[in-house]
Design a protein around this motif. Structure first.
Motif, PDB file in Angstrom:
ATOM      1  N   TYR A   1      51.818  82.200  27.021  1.00 57.05           N
ATOM      2  CA  TYR A   1      52.674  82.080  27.991  1.00 57.05           C
ATOM      3  C   TYR A   1      53.604  80.613  28.566  1.00 57.05           C
ATOM      4  CZ  TYR A   1      49.978  86.512  28.157  1.00 57.05           C
ATOM      5  OH  TYR A   1      49.508  87.575  27.644  1.00 57.05           O
ATOM      6  N   TYR A   2      54.426  80.711  29.342  1.00 62.31           N
ATOM      7  CA  TYR A   2      55.204  79.591  30.027  1.00 62.31           C
ATOM      8  C   TYR A   2      54.124  79.396  30.935  1.00 62.31           C
ATOM      9  CZ  TYR A   2      58.996  78.474  27.322  1.00 62.31           C
ATOM     10  OH  TYR A   2      60.074  78.640  25.899  1.00 62.31           O
ATOM     11  N   LEU A   3      53.883  78.217  31.530  1.00 63.76           N
ATOM     12  CA  LEU A   3      52.978  77.636  33.523  1.00 63.76           C
ATOM     13  C   LEU A   3      54.751  78.153  33.779  1.00 63.76           C
ATOM     14  CD1 LEU A   3      50.676  77.317  34.904  1.00 63.76           C
ATOM     15  CD2 LEU A   3      51.442  74.865  34.339  1.00 63.76           C
ATOM     16  N   ASN A   4      54.571  78.025  34.774  1.00 64.81           N
ATOM     17  CA  ASN A   4      56.129  78.513  35.970  1.00 64.81           C
ATOM     18  C   ASN A   4      56.275  77.390  36.487  1.00 64.81           C
ATOM     19  OD1 ASN A   4      57.655  80.139  33.515  1.00 64.81           O
ATOM     20  ND2 ASN A   4      56.386  81.937  34.838  1.00 64.81           N
ATOM     21  N   SER A   5      54.786  77.403  37.299  1.00 61.75           N
ATOM     22  CA  SER A   5      54.526  77.131  38.305  1.00 61.75           C
ATOM     23  C   SER A   5      53.751  76.729  38.885  1.00 61.75           C
ATOM     24  CB  SER A   5      55.478  78.197  39.536  1.00 61.75           C
ATOM     25  OG  SER A   5      55.265  76.977  40.836  1.00 61.75           O
ATOM     26  N   LEU A   6      53.328  75.250  39.645  1.00 63.23           N
ATOM     27  CA  LEU A   6      52.267  74.614  40.443  1.00 63.23           C
ATOM     28  C   LEU A   6      52.530  74.736  41.539  1.00 63.23           C
ATOM     29  CD1 LEU A   6      53.030  70.874  38.436  1.00 63.23           C
ATOM     30  CD2 LEU A   6      51.287  72.630  37.239  1.00 63.23           C
ATOM     31  N   TYR A   7      50.932  75.577  41.987  1.00 65.26           N
ATOM     32  CA  TYR A   7      50.960  75.355  43.019  1.00 65.26           C
ATOM     33  C   TYR A   7      49.299  74.570  43.642  1.00 65.26           C
ATOM     34  CZ  TYR A   7      52.252  80.465  43.012  1.00 65.26           C
ATOM     35  OH  TYR A   7      52.649  81.746  43.175  1.00 65.26           O
TER      36      TYR A   7
ATOM     37  N   HIS B   1      52.064  62.027  37.203  1.00 64.79           N
ATOM     38  CA  HIS B   1      51.150  62.928  36.265  1.00 64.79           C
ATOM     39  C   HIS B   1      51.169  64.405  35.864  1.00 64.79           C
ATOM     40  CE1 HIS B   1      48.731  61.930  32.803  1.00 64.79           C
ATOM     41  NE2 HIS B   1      47.137  62.529  33.033  1.00 64.79           N
ATOM     42  N   ILE B   2      50.791  64.980  36.488  1.00 60.92           N
ATOM     43  CA  ILE B   2      50.310  66.191  36.206  1.00 60.92           C
ATOM     44  C   ILE B   2      51.840  67.215  36.596  1.00 60.92           C
ATOM     45  CG2 ILE B   2      49.593  68.839  37.894  1.00 60.92           C
ATOM     46  CD1 ILE B   2      47.493  67.198  38.884  1.00 60.92           C
ATOM     47  N   VAL B   3      52.420  66.702  37.044  1.00 62.85           N
ATOM     48  CA  VAL B   3      54.025  67.360  36.926  1.00 62.85           C
ATOM     49  C   VAL B   3      54.966  67.290  35.725  1.00 62.85           C
ATOM     50  CG1 VAL B   3      56.636  67.062  37.869  1.00 62.85           C
ATOM     51  CG2 VAL B   3      54.761  67.449  38.863  1.00 62.85           C
ATOM     52  N   SER B   4      54.685  66.397  35.438  1.00 62.29           N
ATOM     53  CA  SER B   4      55.388  65.444  33.696  1.00 62.29           C
ATOM     54  C   SER B   4      53.864  66.691  32.559  1.00 62.29           C
ATOM     55  CB  SER B   4      54.951  63.824  33.238  1.00 62.29           C
ATOM     56  OG  SER B   4      53.296  63.968  33.692  1.00 62.29           O
ATOM     57  N   GLN B   5      53.084  66.782  32.521  1.00 60.57           N
ATOM     58  CA  GLN B   5      52.278  67.185  32.193  1.00 60.57           C
ATOM     59  C   GLN B   5      52.581  68.607  31.830  1.00 60.57           C
ATOM     60  OE1 GLN B   5      48.112  66.480  30.888  1.00 60.57           O
ATOM     61  NE2 GLN B   5      48.319  65.388  32.900  1.00 60.57           N
ATOM     62  N   ALA B   6      52.975  69.248  32.824  1.00 59.66           N
ATOM     63  CA  ALA B   6      53.410  70.736  33.201  1.00 59.66           C
ATOM     64  C   ALA B   6      54.593  71.408  32.991  1.00 59.66           C
ATOM     65  CB  ALA B   6      53.401  71.255  34.452  1.00 59.66           C
ATOM     66  N   LYS B   7      55.807  69.589  33.079  1.00 62.41           N
ATOM     67  CA  LYS B   7      57.143  70.008  32.219  1.00 62.41           C
ATOM     68  C   LYS B   7      57.100  70.754  30.977  1.00 62.41           C
ATOM     69  CE  LYS B   7      60.599  68.873  34.031  1.00 62.41           C
ATOM     70  NZ  LYS B   7      61.800  67.691  34.924  1.00 62.41           N
ATOM     71  N   ALA B   8      56.417  70.272  30.020  1.00 62.59           N
ATOM     72  CA  ALA B   8      56.148  70.381  29.116  1.00 62.59           C
ATOM     73  C   ALA B   8      55.798  71.612  28.615  1.00 62.59           C
ATOM     74  CB  ALA B   8      55.250  69.373  28.122  1.00 62.59           C
ATOM     75  N   LEU B   9      55.082  71.726  29.459  1.00 65.13           N
ATOM     76  CA  LEU B   9      54.609  73.699  29.120  1.00 65.13           C
ATOM     77  C   LEU B   9      55.538  74.519  29.519  1.00 65.13           C
ATOM     78  CD1 LEU B   9      50.673  73.025  30.047  1.00 65.13           C
ATOM     79  CD2 LEU B   9      51.787  73.240  28.325  1.00 65.13           C
ATOM     80  N   GLY B  10      56.209  74.504  30.314  1.00 61.09           N
ATOM     81  CA  GLY B  10      57.302  75.240  30.446  1.00 61.09           C
ATOM     82  C   GLY B  10      57.999  74.731  32.091  1.00 61.09           C
ATOM     83  N   ALA B  11      57.128  74.039  33.054  1.00 61.37           N
ATOM     84  CA  ALA B  11      56.879  74.627  34.431  1.00 61.37           C
ATOM     85  C   ALA B  11      58.286  74.181  35.299  1.00 61.37           C
ATOM     86  CB  ALA B  11      56.078  73.966  35.360  1.00 61.37           C
ATOM     87  N   TYR B  12      59.167  75.046  35.828  1.00 59.04           N
ATOM     88  CA  TYR B  12      60.112  74.346  36.243  1.00 59.04           C
ATOM     89  C   TYR B  12      60.719  74.285  38.273  1.00 59.04           C
ATOM     90  CZ  TYR B  12      60.613  79.882  36.933  1.00 59.04           C
ATOM     91  OH  TYR B  12      60.402  81.116  36.345  1.00 59.04           O
ATOM     92  N   SER B  13      59.257  75.091  38.530  1.00 62.55           N
ATOM     93  CA  SER B  13      58.913  74.985  40.141  1.00 62.55           C
ATOM     94  C   SER B  13      57.365  74.872  40.930  1.00 62.55           C
ATOM     95  CB  SER B  13      59.396  76.303  40.639  1.00 62.55           C
ATOM     96  OG  SER B  13      58.145  77.152  40.537  1.00 62.55           O
ATOM     97  N   VAL B  14      57.858  74.147  41.589  1.00 62.80           N
ATOM     98  CA  VAL B  14      56.457  73.415  42.400  1.00 62.80           C
ATOM     99  C   VAL B  14      55.555  74.544  44.216  1.00 62.80           C
ATOM    100  CG1 VAL B  14      55.931  71.407  41.770  1.00 62.80           C
ATOM    101  CG2 VAL B  14      56.761  71.576  43.397  1.00 62.80           C
ATOM    102  N   LYS B  15      55.201  74.717  44.319  1.00 64.04           N
ATOM    103  CA  LYS B  15      54.724  74.928  45.808  1.00 64.04           C
ATOM    104  C   LYS B  15      53.577  73.992  46.589  1.00 64.04           C
ATOM    105  CE  LYS B  15      52.541  78.748  46.774  1.00 64.04           C
ATOM    106  NZ  LYS B  15      51.711  80.411  46.682  1.00 64.04           N
ATOM    107  N   LEU B  16      54.434  73.120  47.781  1.00 63.81           N
ATOM    108  CA  LEU B  16      52.924  72.998  47.705  1.00 63.81           C
ATOM    109  C   LEU B  16      52.435  73.495  49.671  1.00 63.81           C
ATOM    110  CD1 LEU B  16      55.391  69.643  48.816  1.00 63.81           C
ATOM    111  CD2 LEU B  16      53.931  69.703  46.877  1.00 63.81           C
ATOM    112  N   SER B  17      51.391  73.319  49.685  1.00 61.08           N
ATOM    113  CA  SER B  17      50.358  73.647  50.280  1.00 61.08           C
ATOM    114  C   SER B  17      49.600  73.249  50.921  1.00 61.08           C
ATOM    115  CB  SER B  17      50.368  75.590  49.876  1.00 61.08           C
ATOM    116  OG  SER B  17      49.394  76.089  51.169  1.00 61.08           O
ATOM    117  N   GLY B  18      48.359  73.633  51.327  1.00 61.12           N
ATOM    118  CA  GLY B  18      47.097  72.931  52.049  1.00 61.12           C
ATOM    119  C   GLY B  18      46.298  73.232  52.467  1.00 61.12           C
ATOM    120  N   GLY B  19      45.635  73.895  53.318  1.00 62.71           N
ATOM    121  CA  GLY B  19      46.080  72.442  54.267  1.00 62.71           C
ATOM    122  C   GLY B  19      47.282  71.867  54.475  1.00 62.71           C
ATOM    123  N   GLU B  20      47.399  71.545  55.499  1.00 64.41           N
ATOM    124  CA  GLU B  20      48.910  71.337  55.891  1.00 64.41           C
ATOM    125  C   GLU B  20      49.826  69.859  54.804  1.00 64.41           C
ATOM    126  OE1 GLU B  20      52.433  70.885  56.621  1.00 64.41           O
ATOM    127  OE2 GLU B  20      51.284  72.983  57.996  1.00 64.41           O
TER     128      GLU B  20
END
Length: 384
Positions: free
Chosen positions: A18-24, A63-82
């Motif tokens: 499975y690709y890791l598509n997005s980081l929340y 650091h997280i994004v660089s690892q995620a891109k190697a797993l296929g990530a192409y998007s991020v969502k920013l949430s919180g909190g605010e």
């Protein structure tokens, strides 16, 4: 439901299939509002600063994004909190742009500035959703718990519109503001928002002010009837797009098969809490068994490929869904709609969608969506 490598330019398919598509990213635990219905319940930050509470700093974010891109990530969502009170939010947005990542932001917009709106717009395929729970200050601030936040949100919304972001307004519908839904749509139209989304707040599985008084929320019957009214009257009268949070079975077949109609994205996402912990999603802030590891010490590839709970979901979903979800014609597409919310409600990983199950127990689940000859009993109990 193993994925296949169909997109050109993506890295090799991860070991798990499975690709890791997005980081929340729930990038800060702090919030400058006190929303009565929030199931995450972040600590209140009155000075609009996230630095007093755990947050994902820029170095760890990269650091997280660089690892995620190697797993296929192409998007991020920013949430919180605010997310917009994060002390390094400008730098984070600059990095997202530089990495050419798609961006989604969930914000109350109270601290949005023209510069922040511009930086969000400069990111690829950027999308912003903004919370607004009524067309007037009294209605909105009753939900959000901070005097003056209605005007601040409207101003932030205008900055987003001026940046050509077409923001979506999200209204949390409860008993006291249900009669303001149409007025909220008219306000959204006048402010040139891109769309409106209605989410129906319930007391189910929550540990907040709503759970203390269930008379504040709508019944299942009322939510279903309101959905019908939205379809028959409100949508045809609106100049902008309107969506609402019903599971697929309670929508028309045309809407149910439309992309983005409410299926769970669990096979391609992972959450990162403000503490730097990996989790199923924001549910990890209140339910510890949904936390998978520490981004500062654990390799993301190890978690994505080998975490037992993540792999259990992959192996069992949707085949082992229980209750009405096991018998629904949409189970392979819907996947229970939201695994986190269902778990929060029943403490069962393969629990049925709580809304659909309760509707079925009341005889209100659409018969056209039930596989002939199936049985839909479920012994789980609501723990809320």
């Amino acid at each position: 439901m193993e994925q296949t490598a169909t997109k050109t330019g993506r890295p090799p398919l991860p070991e798990c299939g499975y690709y890791l598509n997005s980081l929340y990213f729930y990038i800060t635990e702090g919030c400058n509002l006190r929303c009565s219905h929030c199931w995450i319940n972040p600590p209140f930050e009155k000075d609009n600063r996230a630095g007093d509470f755990p947050y994902v700093d820029l170095k760890l974010f990269k650091h997280i994004v660089s690892q995620a891109k190697a797993l296929g990530a192409y998007s991020v969502k920013l949430s919180g909190g605010e997310p917009l009170i994060h002390p390094e939010i400008h730098e984070i947005l600059d990095y997202i742009k530089a990495e050419d990542l798609r961006l989604a932001v969930e914000t109350n917009a109270t601290v949005c500035t023209p510069e922040l709106a511009r930086k969000i717009k400069e990111c690829r395929n950027s999308f912003v959703s903004t919370s607004l729970d009524g067309p007037d200050a009294a209605t909105h601030e009753r939900v959000r718990g901070v005097k003056g936040c209605f005007g601040a949100t409207l101003q932030g919304l205008r900055y987003l519109v001026e940046a050509d972001l077409n923001p979506q307004i999200i209204m949390a519908v409860m008993r006291h503001n249900r009669d303001k839904m149409e007025a909220l749509v008219r306000l959204a139209e006048s402010e040139k928002a891109g769309s409106v989304k209605f989410t129906f707040v319930t007391s189910s599985g929550r540990e907040n002010d709503i759970a203390k008084d269930k008379n504040k929320t709508l019944t299942i019957e009322e939510i279903i009837e309101t959905g019908k009214w939205i379809e028959k009257e409100l949508i045809p009268s609106s100049e902008i797009s309107i969506v609402y949070s019903h599971p697929m079975a309670f929508k028309t077949f045309k809407k149910a098969i439309t992309k983005g109609s409410g299926s769970c994205g669990i096979f391609g996402v992972i959450g990162i809490l403000g503490s730097g912990k990996y989790a199923l999603c924001g549910i990890g802030q209140t339910i510890l068994e949904m936390v998978f590891g520490d981004a500062g010490t654990d390799k993301l590839a190890d978690i994505w490929n080998h975490n037992p709970l993540i792999n259990e979901i992959r192996e069992k979903l949707p085949r082992n869904l229980k209750g009405i979800c096991a018998d629904c014609i949409f189970r392979k597409k819907c996947l229970g709609s939201c695994i986190a919310m269902n778990y929060n409600h029943y403490r069962d990983l393969m629990a049925p969608n709580w809304f659909c199950q309760e509707a079925h127990s009341l005889g209100l689940f659409p018969e056209r969506c039930i596989i002939p000859g199936s049985k839909s009993e479920y012994p789980g109990k609501n723990i809320g």
